[in-house]
Design an enzyme around this catalytic site. Structure first.
Site, PDB file in Angstrom:
ATOM      1  N   THR A 112       0.742  -1.154   0.106  1.00 13.31           N
ATOM      2  CA  THR A 112       0.132  -0.011   0.046  1.00 13.31           C
ATOM      3  C   THR A 112       0.841   1.350  -0.012  1.00 13.31           C
ATOM      4  O   THR A 112       2.005   1.347   0.598  1.00 13.31           O
ATOM      5  CB  THR A 112      -0.819   0.056   1.167  1.00 13.31           C
ATOM      6  OG1 THR A 112      -1.910   1.066   0.908  1.00 13.31           O
ATOM      7  CG2 THR A 112      -0.185  -0.017   2.387  1.00 13.31           C
ATOM      8  N   GLU A 166       5.319  -2.426 -17.528  1.00 11.67           N
ATOM      9  CA  GLU A 166       3.752  -2.361 -17.869  1.00 11.67           C
ATOM     10  C   GLU A 166       3.585  -1.541 -19.190  1.00 11.67           C
ATOM     11  O   GLU A 166       2.639  -1.583 -19.685  1.00 11.67           O
ATOM     12  CB  GLU A 166       3.184  -1.534 -16.833  1.00 11.67           C
ATOM     13  CG  GLU A 166       3.094  -2.343 -15.386  1.00 11.67           C
ATOM     14  CD  GLU A 166       2.532  -1.813 -14.436  1.00 11.67           C
ATOM     15  OE1 GLU A 166       1.229  -1.841 -13.975  1.00 11.67           O
ATOM     16  OE2 GLU A 166       3.071  -0.784 -13.696  1.00 11.67           O
TER      17      GLU A 166
HETATM   18  P1  5GP Z   1      -3.072   1.576  -2.523  1.00 11.60           P
HETATM   19  O1  5GP Z   1      -1.674   1.965  -2.574  1.00 11.60           O
HETATM   20  O2  5GP Z   1      -3.879   2.727  -2.482  1.00 11.60           O
HETATM   21  O3  5GP Z   1      -3.373   0.646  -1.403  1.00 11.60           O
HETATM   22  O4  5GP Z   1      -3.267   0.918  -3.671  1.00 11.60           O
HETATM   23  C1  5GP Z   1      -3.733   1.375  -4.874  1.00 11.60           C
HETATM   24  C2  5GP Z   1      -2.895   1.705  -5.704  1.00 11.60           C
HETATM   25  O5  5GP Z   1      -1.816   0.952  -6.249  1.00 11.60           O
HETATM   26  C3  5GP Z   1      -3.169   2.531  -7.095  1.00 11.60           C
HETATM   27  O6  5GP Z   1      -3.482   3.988  -6.774  1.00 11.60           O
HETATM   28  C4  5GP Z   1      -1.809   2.572  -7.819  1.00 11.60           C
HETATM   29  O7  5GP Z   1      -0.966   3.465  -7.229  1.00 11.60           O
HETATM   30  C5  5GP Z   1      -1.133   1.268  -7.434  1.00 11.60           C
HETATM   31  N1  5GP Z   1      -1.514   0.415  -8.334  1.00 11.60           N
HETATM   32  C6  5GP Z   1      -2.850  -0.619  -8.207  1.00 11.60           C
HETATM   33  N2  5GP Z   1      -2.773  -1.478  -9.497  1.00 11.60           N
HETATM   34  C7  5GP Z   1      -1.646  -0.956 -10.168  1.00 11.60           C
HETATM   35  C8  5GP Z   1      -1.136  -1.588 -11.282  1.00 11.60           C
HETATM   36  O8  5GP Z   1      -1.326  -2.365 -12.069  1.00 11.60           O
HETATM   37  N3  5GP Z   1       0.100  -0.932 -11.823  1.00 11.60           N
HETATM   38  C9  5GP Z   1       0.564  -0.058 -11.304  1.00 11.60           C
HETATM   39  N4  5GP Z   1       1.694   0.569 -11.707  1.00 11.60           N
HETATM   40  N5  5GP Z   1       0.080   0.561 -10.096  1.00 11.60           N
HETATM   41  C10 5GP Z   1      -0.971   0.073  -9.514  1.00 11.60           C
END
Ligand code: 5GP
Length: 363
Positions: A97, A227
């Site tokens: 996160t 990606e």
């Molecule tokens: P969090 O960090 O808020 O718990 O989870 C969501 C965040 O993870 C998104 O806002 C993004 O920054 C990152 N994230 C989620 N899925 C992906 C992905 O498939 N690729 C990338 N590069 N970042 C992701």
């Protein structure tokens, strides 16, 4: 699906807020609608849909960012995400996160993380082992072993470890702050650093000093890599030799060669890759080639909430798309124990769990 649900599983690439339950998101969004923060009707259909388009996926992330700016919500989401993974027999879970701050509610990156930890501790459906042990000297008897029998009833157990994500939109200073926070929280289950966020934004080298420092200090590092097509960045990331990488979608031959000779394990997220159009279809997915070359791989969900999937569903998908049987999928997840970001004691216990599960595999 039952055979995949009942199989013990290892999840190594799950973004906390992307794994939010639809029902929770719906409830929170409705609440924000009532307060006039958002127009609920604009989000309602997207939340209730399973086959979201890429644009809708980004709309959901926008919404998730709005709803997850409150400590209680973070705690709730963390608890629910862990309980959901445990319910489908994930026995080892690494949640990542991005620490966030929100001055309007007094949220600092530190208090954000404390809210996450409250969520870990609030899990009630299973026993949670979240504190790293002292390297090799861990003795199984210190905490209940997986599926411990207590007073005649069996309690399930899940290992949970946390990774802090560096967001590619942030500065080098913010990245260093994240690493320092991870070090400060390392007694509380934070074991590593992830680099994620919009892959078209920024230069990854901005974060290199923080990532190098993280590694020097004993934190594990995994990078979202490839990606988007960017051979120079991909090669430079592989040169850094992270302990794992996520996705590896837009590689060309030289990058494949480099990856294969490095043996860096790849976190594969099938549904996510298809939904985001990073890979056009499963029949051209790089899983098949890497699997046939015996490259270290692990199947993961990425964002089970946003992509409406589960780890059991990813196993089912891999089995049907690549013609794998129950045993092959079992071996894939068992092999992932080798590259979890945990000490040898945890690995030994997981290995034992898989040994027992293997005996029941053909029954
Ligand atoms: P969090 O960090 O808020 O718990 O989870 C969501 C965040 O993870 C998104 O806002 C993004 O920054 C990152 N994230 C989620 N899925 C992906 C992905 O498939 N690729 C990338 N590069 N970042 C992701």
């Amino acid at each position: 699906m039952e055979k995949w649900v009942s199989m013990p599983k290892v999840e190594l690439h799950a973004h906390l807020n992307g794994s939010i339950r639809d029902s929770t998101l719906l409830e929170l969004a409705r609440g924000l609608g009532e307060k006039g923060v958002i127009v609920f009707s604009e989000f309602e259909n997207v939340i209730q849909k399973d086959d979201r388009s890429l644009t809708e996926v980004f709309r959901l992330f926008d919404l998730i960012h709005i709803v997850t700016t409150d400590h209680n919500v973070i705690t709730r989401v963390t608890q629910e995400v862990i309980e959901d993974f445990a319910a489908e027999n994930v026995v080892y879970l690494e949640l990542r996160t991005t620490p966030k701050k929100n001055e309007s509610v007094g949220m600092t990156k530190h208090s954000y993380l404390e809210a996450v930890l409250e969520g870990v501790k609030a899990v009630s459906t299973v026993d949670v082992d979240f504190r790293p042990h002292d390297g090799d000297v861990r003795i199984t008897g210190n905490s209940p072993p997986i599926n411990a029998t207590c007073n005649g009833s069996t309690r399930k157990k899940i290992y949970v470890r946390l990774l802090l994500s560096i967001d590619r939109r942030g500065t080098a200073e913010a990245a260093m702050e994240t690493v320092n926070l991870a070090l400060e929280m390392s007694d509380l289950g934070v074991v590593g650093i992830d680099l994620s966020g919009n892959p078209t934004v920024g230069e990854w080298t901005t974060y290199l000093p923080a990532l190098k420092f993280a590694r020097e200090q004993g934190l594990y590092v995994t990078l979202h890599c490839g990606e988007v097509p960017n051979p120079k960045e991909i090669r430079s990331m592989l040169d850094f030799l992270p302990q794992r990488i996520g996705h590896a979608c837009c590689f060309e031959e030289p990058e494949w060669e480099k990856l294969k000779s490095s043996n860096i394990p790849v976190e594969i997220c099938l549904t996510s890759n298809i939904r985001t159009n990073t890979i056009p279809s499963l029949d051209v997915h790089h899983f098949a080639d890497l699997y046939s070359k015996k490259h270290p791989l692990v199947l993961c969900t990425d964002d089970s909430g946003v992509f409406a999937t589960s780890l059991s569903n990813e196993y089912n998908l891999a089995a049907s798309a690549f013609g794998l049987g129950r045993r092959e999928i079992f071996e894939l997840t068992r092999n992932a124990v080798e590259f979890v970001f945990a000490d040898d004691g945890v690995k030994r216990e997981l290995t034992e769990l898989f040994r027992i599960a293997e005996q029941k595999l053909d029954q």
